[in-house]
Design an enzyme around this catalytic site. Structure first.
Site, PDB file in Angstrom:
ATOM      1  N   GLU A   1       0.845  -1.207   0.000  1.00  0.00           N
ATOM      2  CA  GLU A   1       0.000   0.000   0.000  1.00  0.00           C
ATOM      3  C   GLU A   1       0.880   1.258   0.000  1.00  0.00           C
ATOM      4  O   GLU A   1       0.643   2.200  -0.752  1.00  0.00           O
ATOM      5  CB  GLU A   1      -0.920  -0.021   1.228  1.00  0.00           C
ATOM      6  CG  GLU A   1      -1.760   1.232   1.409  1.00  0.00           C
ATOM      7  CD  GLU A   1      -1.744   1.739   2.840  1.00  0.00           C
ATOM      8  OE1 GLU A   1      -1.275   2.864   3.055  1.00  0.00           O
ATOM      9  OE2 GLU A   1      -2.200   1.001   3.757  1.00  0.00           O
ATOM     10  N   HIS A   2       1.918   1.247   0.836  1.00  0.00           N
ATOM     11  CA  HIS A   2       2.815   2.412   0.878  1.00  0.00           C
ATOM     12  C   HIS A   2       3.498   2.636  -0.468  1.00  0.00           C
ATOM     13  O   HIS A   2       3.670   3.765  -0.895  1.00  0.00           O
ATOM     14  CB  HIS A   2       3.905   2.204   1.940  1.00  0.00           C
ATOM     15  CG  HIS A   2       3.526   2.708   3.283  1.00  0.00           C
ATOM     16  ND1 HIS A   2       4.249   3.670   3.941  1.00  0.00           N
ATOM     17  CD2 HIS A   2       2.503   2.387   4.106  1.00  0.00           C
ATOM     18  CE1 HIS A   2       3.691   3.917   5.126  1.00  0.00           C
ATOM     19  NE2 HIS A   2       2.622   3.151   5.246  1.00  0.00           N
TER      20      HIS A   2
END
Lengths: 438, 425
Positions: free
Chosen positions: B68-69
């Site tokens: 996600e990052h």
């Protein structure tokens, strides 16, 4: 959506915003009073005690049953601090009849119940019930003490307290632990009666009901409200400068694995005539959001932290930068935060940065129109500022903020205090110097 | 698109599953300036071991969150978060144990922003260097979680309840586990879990559903990929591993959670009905208007910091009740006594009807929040139901169902208590 404002009783103002967009309506009632260290805790406790029982609904079980009957209408005590004005009262959210199976209108009942909370609390011999006062006092003490549980918010609060140690602002929303502990029911009843008579009152409604209907419901609900001379002499003492020549430094130790750095600034002379859109855009360029200088540099470029962001109190004229970092990165983070502020002062703002900040601020302001809670907060804050700008007007102004406006704010800002929360394993000698919790 | 009318709620929902398998839902909101989009994958912290095309893979804790990052990095060096923000949108993402969700809201250029969202989430770009770079930031996020008593208590409880289900572990992983994550891990997991067939897109705002459909078709891959099957290990029994644990942290007063495991209904309407029944039963048993709560509040054993929830995540179902109390053991004792009483006497019929009304009103309130609507909708889609059906289905829940829920799910041997006490200085 057009806000209309009517004085429905002496010093009681109804702000009415008609809207068909929502499935619930919002109704709030707020008493305004000067935030003072001596009375902050007492004032804050009052709505909570009032919410415990009324002459007709003597305890929480009876009150909850009534609210459940009204399709889960919620009426909750609310205590806020806007600048140095303490705002206390109730916030109600009520389902619109159009979406209820029976189609019934709960506005009149909800308004009446709010009126009962405010004006007809359960009493004995004319005094608020000691068991309710004692119980809510203990609960508020727990709330005040629980600030320490969440370290991110705690460190910001501590920075503000230390920064404004000579101002009533430091009393916070709920006042201090010591003031709260000292509350007894006789004195509280007296303060309650005094507030009822003298506080300006702001009522806010947003929903499907027309103004006449709301005015009539609230007039009926507040019919027995005693009013005396209204105390309009309330306001915020805005200090432009830091307390000392050099920024003060306060360090505390707790058993934590991450350090919290909070840098407190005064917004400075720009507060003489606060230009809200410019302030918002400045904050966005500097430290609010993922395109800000703090996020891009302290987090993304130097990877010093998970968060580094700034918040402002434009009523009091404060700017706070907060970051969660390794204990040994304090100086590096601090240096970078100041370096980014300096960059803005030198005018190092790219067109993209300025554009992103302006459109972000404008977008935030426009989206206020889509949330009743945000509308309520926005207008209360505008009323206290003596301004009648709508969110859309402010959004338009934000889109026209220039680089020079932002630089001007950056140059006005002055660092007052640096607060650092670190772990406990550092040597004992340092601990001696640490300021204890106020 | 298929049109579903909800006249009582004043809503019309547009639905379609694209040839590539993407489930698309659009809820038009005329008169609102804000538009909101949530693009979610049925992939969270718990999906660590999985099978795809006959091949089984094991991955370290924290990959979904790490991914996600890193998803925001684009091949040309741009960052999607910055591009969206620069375009006036307010974007973000979260990873839970059960899903990863990318979302934004904006008051202008919505279609352009939506294209950007769909584009960046389906464009993986990782290098050894950029992946390495993120480690420090995520390590700080993990540290922040370690100092948060609410998070610590939640995971302590899950570890008491679950013997081995990966929901026990923190979504972000540990500083050690994330050190094992490489760009190859991220590419592999993106390929498996970010295929449109494993995702859904929920949009709410003053938008034209057909335009949204066209954009989704243009921006996303055409082919329909296989759906991975997650392996959460052997099915757990319904008894906790440990019924009582205490830890200490710098907090002002004891924090506690009481939990119990449930066997989740498989999918579809039964799953929604189980959720609604559980929530209504908990409202009646221990909600803010229950005799139990109002009495313990009046006796100063409980305060306003008290709540309940029931979570269905990655094949698990968990009831959680808790808050702050100087006497958590007393709360458990009183709650158990109330469970026993309801088990024999049942709920009061009038109170049951009132609770249903209140629950309906609360759901109506929940519809005001775009974020809540779109994320709940995505969660429901992954579990095979439509969250907008909840207010109406609620009206058909019977008192007996709620009583059965209390008798079975909250039987005394199934409860676990977890406490965090103030650390003595």
């Amino acid at each position: 959506m057009e806000l209309t404002r009517t004085e429905i009783m002496p010093g009681v103002w109804l702000n009415h915003l008609r809207s068909d967009k929502f499935k619930t309506a919002c109704l709030s009632l707020t008493l305004l009073t000067q935030l003072k260290r001596e009375t902050a805790a007492m004032n804050a406790l009052i709505p909570y005690v009032l919410r415990r029982g009324t002459t007709r609904l003597p305890d929480m079980e009876a009150i909850s049953a009534r609210l459940d009957e009204l399709y889960g209408t919620a009426i909750e005590p609310v205590v806020r601090r806007i600048g140095e004005i303490q705002c206390l009262g109730f916030y109600a959210s009520l389902p619109e009849g159009d979406f209820l199976p029976g189609g019934q209108n709960v506005l009149t009942d909800a308004a009446a119940l709010m009126g009962q909370f405010l004006l007809s609390p359960a009493t004995r011999g004319g005094l608020l019930l000691p068991q309710y006062v004692d119980s809510e006092r203990e609960k508020m003490l727990e709330v005040i003490r629980s600030r320490i549980n969440e370290k991110r918010g705690y460190s910001v609060l501590r920075c503000m307290e230390e920064m404004c140690c000579c101002e009533d602002y430091a009393a916070g929303r709920f006042g201090s632990e010591a003031e709260c502990e000292a509350i007894r029911y006789q004195k509280l009843t007296k303060q309650y009666r005094n507030l009822l008579q003298t506080c300006p009152v702001e009522i806010f409604y947003c929903g499907r009901a027309g103004e006449k209907e709301v005015v009539s419901a609230m007039r009926d609900a507040l019919m027995t409200m005693p009013r005396a001379e209204i105390d309009y002499e309330i306001g915020t003492d805005v200090r432009m400068n830091a307390l000392e020549e050099q920024p003060r430094f306060v360090e505390e130790a707790l058993d934590v694995t991450q350090g919290k750095l909070v840098i407190g600034f005064r917004l400075g002379e720009c507060m003489e005539d606060p230009d809200l859109p410019s302030l918002y855009v400045f904050n966005c360029v500097f430290g609010s959001g993922t395109n800000s200088k703090l996020f891009m540099n302290v987090r993304e470029k130097l990877q010093l932290c998970y968060y580094a962001s700034s918040v402002m109190d434009t009523h009091k004229g404060l700017l706070l930068v907060a970051s969660g970092i390794e204990f040994d990165k304090r100086e590096a983070a601090q240096e970078e935060i100041f370096a980014q502020l300096e960059a803005i002062r030198r005018g190092e703002i790219s067109d993209e940065e300025l554009h992103a900040a302006r459109s972000g601020v404008a977008s935030d302001l426009r989206s206020v129109l889509d949330s009743q809670g945000d509308l309520e907060g926005f207008y209360l804050s505008q009323i206290l500022d003596g301004s009648d700008c709508s969110p859309l007007e402010l959004a338009e102004l934000a889109e026209n903020v220039t680089k020079e406006d932002v630089v001007r704010i950056a140059n006005s800002v002055e660092c007052d205090l640096i607060y650092f929360l670190r772990g406990e394993e550092a040597d004992a000698e340092d601990e001696e110097d640490t300021d204890g919790e106020a | 698109m298929e049109k579903h009318e909800y006249p009582q709620l004043g809503e019309t929902l547009y639905a379609q599953t694209l040839p590539n398998g993407l489930r698309l839902r659009v809820l038009p909101k005329p008169g609102f300036r804000t538009s909101y989009a949530a693009f979610a994958t049925n992939y969270g912290g718990a999906h660590r071991r999985f099978t795809i095309d006959g091949q089984t893979l094991d991955t370290p804790a924290g990959v979904a969150h790490y991914l996600e990052h890193k998803m925001f990095d684009l091949p040309n060096g741009d960052n999607a978060l910055n591009l969206l923000t620069a375009n006036g949108a307010d974007p973000n993402a979260f990873t839970s144990s059960g899903m990863t969700c990318y979302y934004f809201q904006s008051t202008h250029s919505f279609e352009e922003n939506l294209r950007m969202l769909l584009h960046f989430v389906s464009t993986p770009y990782f290098t050894a260097e950029t992946v390495q770079k993120e480690q420090g930031i995520i390590a700080q996020e993990i540290r922040m979680g370690e100092d948060n008593p609410g998070t610590a208590l939640y995971y302590n409880l899950l570890r008491q309840l679950y013997a081995h289900h990966p929901i026990r572990d923190r979504v972000a992983g540990t500083v050690e586990s994330i050190a094992q994550i490489t760009h190859e891990t991220l590419y592999a997991c993106h390929k498996v879990f970010y295929a449109p067939s494993n995702m859904c897109l929920c949009v709410e705002g003053d938008v034209d559903p057909e335009r949204i459909l066209a954009i989704a078709q243009e921006e996303l891959p055409r082919e329909r990929a296989g759906i991975p099957s997650a392996d959460f290990g052997e099915e757990e029994d319904l008894l906790p591993v440990s019924t009582y644990e205490k830890a200490a942290m710098p907090v002002s007063a004891p924090q506690f959670l009481i939990g119990a495991k449930l066997r989740p209904a498989t999918a579809g309407e039964a799953a929604l009905r189980q959720r609604l029944t559980a929530q209504l039963a908990l409202r009646l048993l221990t909600g803010s208007s229950s005799p139990l709560y109002t009495r313990l509040y009046a006796e100063d054993i409980l305060n306003r910091d008290y709540d309940y929830e029931v979570d269905f995540i990655a094949g698990t179902g968990t009831v959680i009740v808790g808050g702050e109390s100087a006497q958590p053991e007393t709360v458990l004792k009183e709650l158990s006594a109330e469970i026993a009483r309801v088990g024999t006497e049942g709920f009061d019929a009038e109170r049951f009807e009132r609770a249903k009304r209140a629950s309906y009103g609360a759901r109506l309130r929940g519809l005001e929040d775009f974020d809540n609507v779109c994320v709940s909708m995505a969660e429901g889609l992954f579990d095979g139901f439509c969250s907008l059906d909840a207010p109406l289905l609620l009206q058909s829940i019977r008192k007996g169902e709620c009583e059965d829920f209390v008798r079975q799910a909250l039987a005394p041997e199934r409860l676990a208590l977890s406490i965090i006490e103030p650390k003595k200085v």
